[in-house]
Design a protein around this motif. Structure first.
Motif: not given
Length: 315
Positions: A278-294
């Protein structure tokens, strides 16, 4: 890494462009090992302009092309490895399927095959013969962004989607049926092979690199029962750790496919983090098991830097 003759998923990057991309990252970004990035997210200490480099599947060009360039610029990367193909001549099923449907010179005019309870039928008509125009059309087609450009490409996408949902034994059974329909033996092309065991081990010796889990058989985890998902994850991690003497702390979901059971398993099995497509930026609020990548395409430095700046707008 090295550009193949065909790249319908728009995933290959030439060595020249990859080196330019590394130069951009080296000059203007904080490139971290993936494990460290995940740990910073957990501690809510991740800063903007932080990047981690990842590769999926375990193709041999990761070792032959990417490794030397990453070492040249002293940049860390994580290689998510599908262990079932390591040390074999076998192509991944999707590469062979692409070759069979899109680039075989002559196919039977009609097909009727049942896959996972779905009847797949098509009449190729004049497309049973692969002429220069059709070949060129398929070479230029980007399936990730564009609709099918021919009867053959529409048939390929339908079968690809159906096979993706199956366990590996059924995938291979169906692929053999398709080979027999085409009238060709199993494809073995050196440009599509995975790393050897020795290459995997050599890669893991460098402290710049991390080896991550990517299942044994590259299964779309969310389509399968939790027990089967667990088996694929545990056997994959066990193999990788045994061969490399390194822990596989992170996980990438094949095809980016997962469900709530997959995430729970990733946590229960002790993975530090798991990554989607999923193309979404990783932030300090990202779920550990749903981290995005581009997905990084075959871009030279100016276009790549522009994409990085666009993604960074959300930081």
């Amino acid at each position: 890494m090295a550009i193949p003759d065909v790249d319908i998923w728009d995933m290959a990057v030439s060595p020249e462009n990859f080196e330019q991309q590394l130069q951009v990252l080296k000059a203007g970004y904080r490139v971290l090992p993936l494990k460290e990035l995940a740990e910073r997210v957990r501690r809510k200490k991740l800063r903007c302009n932080t990047v981690a480099i990842t590769f999926d599947d375990g193709y041999a060009d990761n070792y032959v092309v990417a490794k030397p360039l990453l070492e040249k610029y002293n940049l860390p990367a994580t290689f998510f490895v599908t262990s079932g193909n390591i040390g074999t001549e076998a192509e991944f099923w999707w590469d062979e399927l692409e070759q069979l449907f899109l680039f075989t010179d002559e196919l039977p005019q009609t097909i009727s095959i049942k896959i996972a309870g779905t009847l797949v039928e098509a009449n190729l008509g004049q497309e049973s013969i692969l002429n220069k125009e059709l070949h060129s059309l398929h070479r230029q087609w980007k399936a990730i962004d564009e609709p099918p450009v021919s009867v053959r490409s529409r048939l390929f996408l339908q079968v690809w989607q159906l096979l993706k949902e199956l366990p590996p034994q059924k995938q291979q059974h169906q692929l053999q049926t398709i080979r027999e329909w085409v009238g060709t033996p199993q494809s073995i092309r050196s440009d599509y092979r995975s790393m050897s065991v020795e290459q995997l081990q050599e890669l893991a010796k460098n402290s710049l690199f991390e080896i991550g889990a990517h299942t044994v058989s590259h299964v779309a985890l969310g389509y399968h029962p939790a027990s089967y998902q667990k088996q694929e994850l545990m056997e994959n991690r066990s193999y990788l750790e045994k061969k490399t003497n390194r822990s596989a702390a992170t996980l990438s979901y094949p095809y980016g496919n997962y469900n709530s059971e997959t995430m729970a398993l990733a946590a229960d099995l002790g993975f530090l983090a798991a990554f989607t497509t999923e193309e979404k930026i990783i932030t300090n609020h990202s779920s550990a098991y749903q981290m995005g990548r581009f997905q990084v395409k075959n871009l030279a430095a100016p276009a790549f830097e522009s994409r990085l700046k666009y993604w960074s707008l959300y930081c």
